[in-house]
Design a protein around this motif. Sequence first.
Motif, PDB file in Angstrom:
ATOM      1  N   GLY A 148       0.781  -1.235   0.000  1.00  0.00           N
ATOM      2  CA  GLY A 148       0.000   0.000   0.000  1.00  0.00           C
ATOM      3  C   GLY A 148       0.805   1.272   0.000  1.00  0.00           C
ATOM      4  O   GLY A 148       0.264   2.359   0.238  1.00  0.00           O
ATOM      5  N   ALA A 149       2.104   1.180  -0.282  1.00  0.00           N
ATOM      6  CA  ALA A 149       2.951   2.373  -0.254  1.00  0.00           C
ATOM      7  C   ALA A 149       2.716   3.251  -1.474  1.00  0.00           C
ATOM      8  O   ALA A 149       2.248   2.800  -2.524  1.00  0.00           O
ATOM      9  N   GLN A 150       3.077   4.521  -1.316  1.00  0.00           N
ATOM     10  CA  GLN A 150       3.172   5.439  -2.449  1.00  0.00           C
ATOM     11  C   GLN A 150       4.607   5.343  -2.963  1.00  0.00           C
ATOM     12  O   GLN A 150       5.553   5.494  -2.193  1.00  0.00           O
ATOM     13  N   VAL A 151       4.777   5.081  -4.253  1.00  0.00           N
ATOM     14  CA  VAL A 151       6.111   4.794  -4.796  1.00  0.00           C
ATOM     15  C   VAL A 151       6.551   5.867  -5.780  1.00  0.00           C
ATOM     16  O   VAL A 151       5.819   6.198  -6.725  1.00  0.00           O
ATOM     17  N   ARG A 152       7.750   6.385  -5.552  1.00  0.00           N
ATOM     18  CA  ARG A 152       8.413   7.268  -6.517  1.00  0.00           C
ATOM     19  C   ARG A 152       9.572   6.484  -7.118  1.00  0.00           C
ATOM     20  O   ARG A 152      10.443   6.001  -6.400  1.00  0.00           O
ATOM     21  N   ILE A 175      12.756   6.354  -9.861  1.00  0.00           N
ATOM     22  CA  ILE A 175      13.683   7.238 -10.572  1.00  0.00           C
ATOM     23  C   ILE A 175      14.586   6.404 -11.459  1.00  0.00           C
ATOM     24  O   ILE A 175      15.421   5.630 -10.974  1.00  0.00           O
ATOM     25  N   SER A 176      14.416   6.553 -12.778  1.00  0.00           N
ATOM     26  CA  SER A 176      15.244   5.829 -13.737  1.00  0.00           C
ATOM     27  C   SER A 176      14.900   6.308 -15.143  1.00  0.00           C
ATOM     28  O   SER A 176      13.720   6.523 -15.448  1.00  0.00           O
ATOM     29  N   PRO A 177      15.900   6.452 -16.014  1.00  0.00           N
ATOM     30  CA  PRO A 177      15.589   6.854 -17.392  1.00  0.00           C
ATOM     31  C   PRO A 177      14.924   5.742 -18.193  1.00  0.00           C
ATOM     32  O   PRO A 177      14.222   6.015 -19.174  1.00  0.00           O
ATOM     33  N   GLN A 178      15.115   4.497 -17.784  1.00  0.00           N
ATOM     34  CA  GLN A 178      14.529   3.364 -18.491  1.00  0.00           C
ATOM     35  C   GLN A 178      13.879   2.415 -17.490  1.00  0.00           C
ATOM     36  O   GLN A 178      14.334   2.294 -16.343  1.00  0.00           O
ATOM     37  N   LEU A 179      12.832   1.721 -17.944  1.00  0.00           N
ATOM     38  CA  LEU A 179      12.084   0.825 -17.070  1.00  0.00           C
ATOM     39  C   LEU A 179      11.856  -0.515 -17.746  1.00  0.00           C
ATOM     40  O   LEU A 179      11.843  -0.611 -18.979  1.00  0.00           O
ATOM     41  N   THR A 180      11.637  -1.532 -16.940  1.00  0.00           N
ATOM     42  CA  THR A 180      11.151  -2.804 -17.482  1.00  0.00           C
ATOM     43  C   THR A 180       9.738  -2.586 -18.010  1.00  0.00           C
ATOM     44  O   THR A 180       9.068  -1.583 -17.699  1.00  0.00           O
ATOM     45  N   GLU A 181       9.277  -3.519 -18.796  1.00  0.00           N
ATOM     46  CA  GLU A 181       7.926  -3.398 -19.361  1.00  0.00           C
ATOM     47  C   GLU A 181       6.873  -3.320 -18.253  1.00  0.00           C
ATOM     48  O   GLU A 181       5.936  -2.517 -18.322  1.00  0.00           O
ATOM     49  N   LEU A 195       3.024   0.114 -15.012  1.00  0.00           N
ATOM     50  CA  LEU A 195       2.586   0.708 -13.746  1.00  0.00           C
ATOM     51  C   LEU A 195       2.642   2.232 -13.814  1.00  0.00           C
ATOM     52  O   LEU A 195       1.748   2.918 -13.293  1.00  0.00           O
ATOM     53  N   ALA A 196       3.689   2.760 -14.461  1.00  0.00           N
ATOM     54  CA  ALA A 196       3.816   4.212 -14.586  1.00  0.00           C
ATOM     55  C   ALA A 196       2.713   4.783 -15.456  1.00  0.00           C
ATOM     56  O   ALA A 196       2.091   5.808 -15.110  1.00  0.00           O
ATOM     57  N   VAL A 197       2.431   4.139 -16.586  1.00  0.00           N
ATOM     58  CA  VAL A 197       1.376   4.606 -17.494  1.00  0.00           C
ATOM     59  C   VAL A 197       0.016   4.562 -16.809  1.00  0.00           C
ATOM     60  O   VAL A 197      -0.829   5.447 -17.000  1.00  0.00           O
ATOM     61  N   ALA A 198      -0.181   3.548 -15.969  1.00  0.00           N
ATOM     62  CA  ALA A 198      -1.450   3.407 -15.254  1.00  0.00           C
ATOM     63  C   ALA A 198      -1.571   4.371 -14.082  1.00  0.00           C
ATOM     64  O   ALA A 198      -2.632   4.438 -13.440  1.00  0.00           O
ATOM     65  N   GLY A 199      -0.494   5.085 -13.784  1.00  0.00           N
ATOM     66  CA  GLY A 199      -0.531   6.043 -12.689  1.00  0.00           C
ATOM     67  C   GLY A 199      -0.396   5.432 -11.311  1.00  0.00           C
ATOM     68  O   GLY A 199      -0.652   6.099 -10.303  1.00  0.00           O
ATOM     69  N   ARG A 200       0.070   4.199 -11.250  1.00  0.00           N
ATOM     70  CA  ARG A 200       0.208   3.540  -9.949  1.00  0.00           C
ATOM     71  C   ARG A 200       1.516   3.907  -9.255  1.00  0.00           C
ATOM     72  O   ARG A 200       1.646   3.706  -8.052  1.00  0.00           O
ATOM     73  N   ILE A 201       2.466   4.415 -10.024  1.00  0.00           N
ATOM     74  CA  ILE A 201       3.717   4.891  -9.443  1.00  0.00           C
ATOM     75  C   ILE A 201       4.046   6.254 -10.050  1.00  0.00           C
ATOM     76  O   ILE A 201       3.599   6.577 -11.155  1.00  0.00           O
ATOM     77  N   ASP A 202       4.818   7.030  -9.314  1.00  0.00           N
ATOM     78  CA  ASP A 202       5.289   8.330  -9.793  1.00  0.00           C
ATOM     79  C   ASP A 202       6.664   8.121 -10.407  1.00  0.00           C
ATOM     80  O   ASP A 202       7.636   7.856  -9.690  1.00  0.00           O
ATOM     81  N   TRP A 203       6.761   8.227 -11.728  1.00  0.00           N
ATOM     82  CA  TRP A 203       8.004   7.937 -12.437  1.00  0.00           C
ATOM     83  C   TRP A 203       8.721   9.212 -12.822  1.00  0.00           C
ATOM     84  O   TRP A 203       8.159  10.050 -13.547  1.00  0.00           O
ATOM     85  N   LEU A 204       9.948   9.380 -12.347  1.00  0.00           N
ATOM     86  CA  LEU A 204      10.830  10.453 -12.789  1.00  0.00           C
ATOM     87  C   LEU A 204      11.785   9.852 -13.811  1.00  0.00           C
ATOM     88  O   LEU A 204      12.693   9.096 -13.460  1.00  0.00           O
TER      89      LEU A 204
END
Length: 211
Positions: free
Chosen positions: A33-37, A39-45, A50-59
Amino acid sequence: MYPVSLDISGLLCVVVGGGKVAERKVLSLLEAGAQVRLISPQLTEALHELAVAGRIDWLARYFQSGDLRDALLVFAATDNRQVNEAVAREAAAAGKLVNVADAPELCSFQVPAVLHQGDLSIAVSTNGKSPALAARIKKQLEADYGPEYALLLELLGRIRERTLVGIADGQARRNLFENLLHEDILRWIKNGQWEQVRSHLRVVLGPDADF
């Protein structure tokens, strides 16, 4: 290491890195149940989804000073030792708890291998010396602690809520729960012998007990 279970629901945790190790960290944090930030220029699929779905805050960039602001827990999970060390230094300077992948000497906390059966959690830690051994022990425990433990714990939780309000004496409460834990109750639950379970509970709690 001091073992503790943390309630991190709604609290910010920062993960630096976008690979498979970071993915495992993020998934476990979201499960809690955490809020997740992240930080990475590239991500796994999976992380990208998760980032596109808004479940994490992606920098979508590399780690910068100040990125750990307001975080409760910090995870350095890149494949770059220098970056991980920089994250660890900033976390330590800010008094934040940090976990660094594959570098136990830089960690202020370790993440154990955990077996979950409902609300039952059994954690295995080697203080970072051998995650592989912790994983093996966890697998061994899975054979001994099956879904029947989750069902028993759920039942005991309901009984606690419904029957112990009027029992002020601590020893009386302990005696009651010791009596509830009949040596065969797990076997009855595992085999679906619910009438035997109900019969036992009526003996301990009384014929009119509601469970």
